[in-house]
Write an enzyme that holds these catalytic residues in place. Sequence first.
Site, PDB file in Angstrom:
ATOM      1  N   SER A 152       6.034  26.956 -51.464  1.00  0.00           N
ATOM      2  CA  SER A 152       6.894  25.781 -51.523  1.00  0.00           C
ATOM      3  C   SER A 152       6.234  24.754 -52.430  1.00  0.00           C
ATOM      4  O   SER A 152       4.996  24.745 -52.565  1.00  0.00           O
ATOM      5  CB  SER A 152       7.076  25.175 -50.120  1.00  0.00           C
ATOM      6  OG  SER A 152       7.702  23.902 -50.194  1.00  0.00           O
ATOM      7  N   TYR A 165       3.613  22.561 -42.071  1.00  0.00           N
ATOM      8  CA  TYR A 165       4.280  23.422 -43.045  1.00  0.00           C
ATOM      9  C   TYR A 165       3.562  23.402 -44.389  1.00  0.00           C
ATOM     10  O   TYR A 165       3.315  24.449 -44.998  1.00  0.00           O
ATOM     11  CB  TYR A 165       5.733  22.968 -43.210  1.00  0.00           C
ATOM     12  CG  TYR A 165       6.529  23.780 -44.193  1.00  0.00           C
ATOM     13  CD1 TYR A 165       7.052  25.022 -43.834  1.00  0.00           C
ATOM     14  CD2 TYR A 165       6.775  23.316 -45.479  1.00  0.00           C
ATOM     15  CE1 TYR A 165       7.789  25.776 -44.733  1.00  0.00           C
ATOM     16  CE2 TYR A 165       7.509  24.058 -46.386  1.00  0.00           C
ATOM     17  CZ  TYR A 165       8.022  25.294 -46.005  1.00  0.00           C
ATOM     18  OH  TYR A 165       8.744  26.038 -46.903  1.00  0.00           O
TER      19      TYR A 165
END
Length: 261
Positions: A152, A165
């Site tokens: 990401s 995350y």
Amino acid sequence: MDIPHPSALFDLTGRVALITGSGSGLGQGLAIRFSQASAKVIVHFNASRAGSQAVVERIEALGGEALALAADLTQPDEVTRLVTQAVAHFGRVDMLINNAGLYPLAGLLTMAAAEWDAVIAANLRSTFLCTQAVARQMIAQGSGGAIVNITSIEAENPAPHHSHYSAAKAGVFMLTRSAAAELGRHGIRVNAVAPGLIWREGLEQDWPDGVNRYLAAAPLGRLGMPEDVADACLFLASPAARWITGASLTVDGGVLTHQVY
């Protein structure tokens, strides 16, 4: 070595792709795109059984071959079983796309340890376990392979309430580089794709402020589509990327080009 003709670079006929978390969201787009490149696809799911079967049916309707298999990717025995079942059905595994994961919100000061552990397990532990199991199978096959990890842009650009995350995805990137260094001698390439904000049904209604901010920040002026990420994975898994390993390809419409101060 033989250099493929450009027309053959993205033809995956005879190859088998295991795509984790492909019963819903981005994974669905990955599964369908790899099938369109003539790969046989293992559609992995944990909870989304109906969604994964719908993906298989769509692939078969388009003339492809696919199999839906369930597994909790945080458990070593289940990952081993997943790979064993895939090989029993298709005979081999040539490509692994580590896409499965969780994306919850939790503030650093209020996050429970269990919330942290769940996100690390779903995003980082699962990638390790799948990489290990599939790499062992690829080595046994003796013909190399390609692994692509979905990270990401948050692996290098933190967002509020995403410390777990972001940490997990940063860990996946370093796992990618470490695995590339260790597995290269077996002909196994390991790379990563770092997506930005990817469109899904209802996103504009669920997070209008975030969508508007992303559109304003993206030089290309739109959200990403699942196919945008899938095509980056397809490139890295294909012979077109035959001399690329340990790399991360950012697919974000240019958002990270913005000055940060």
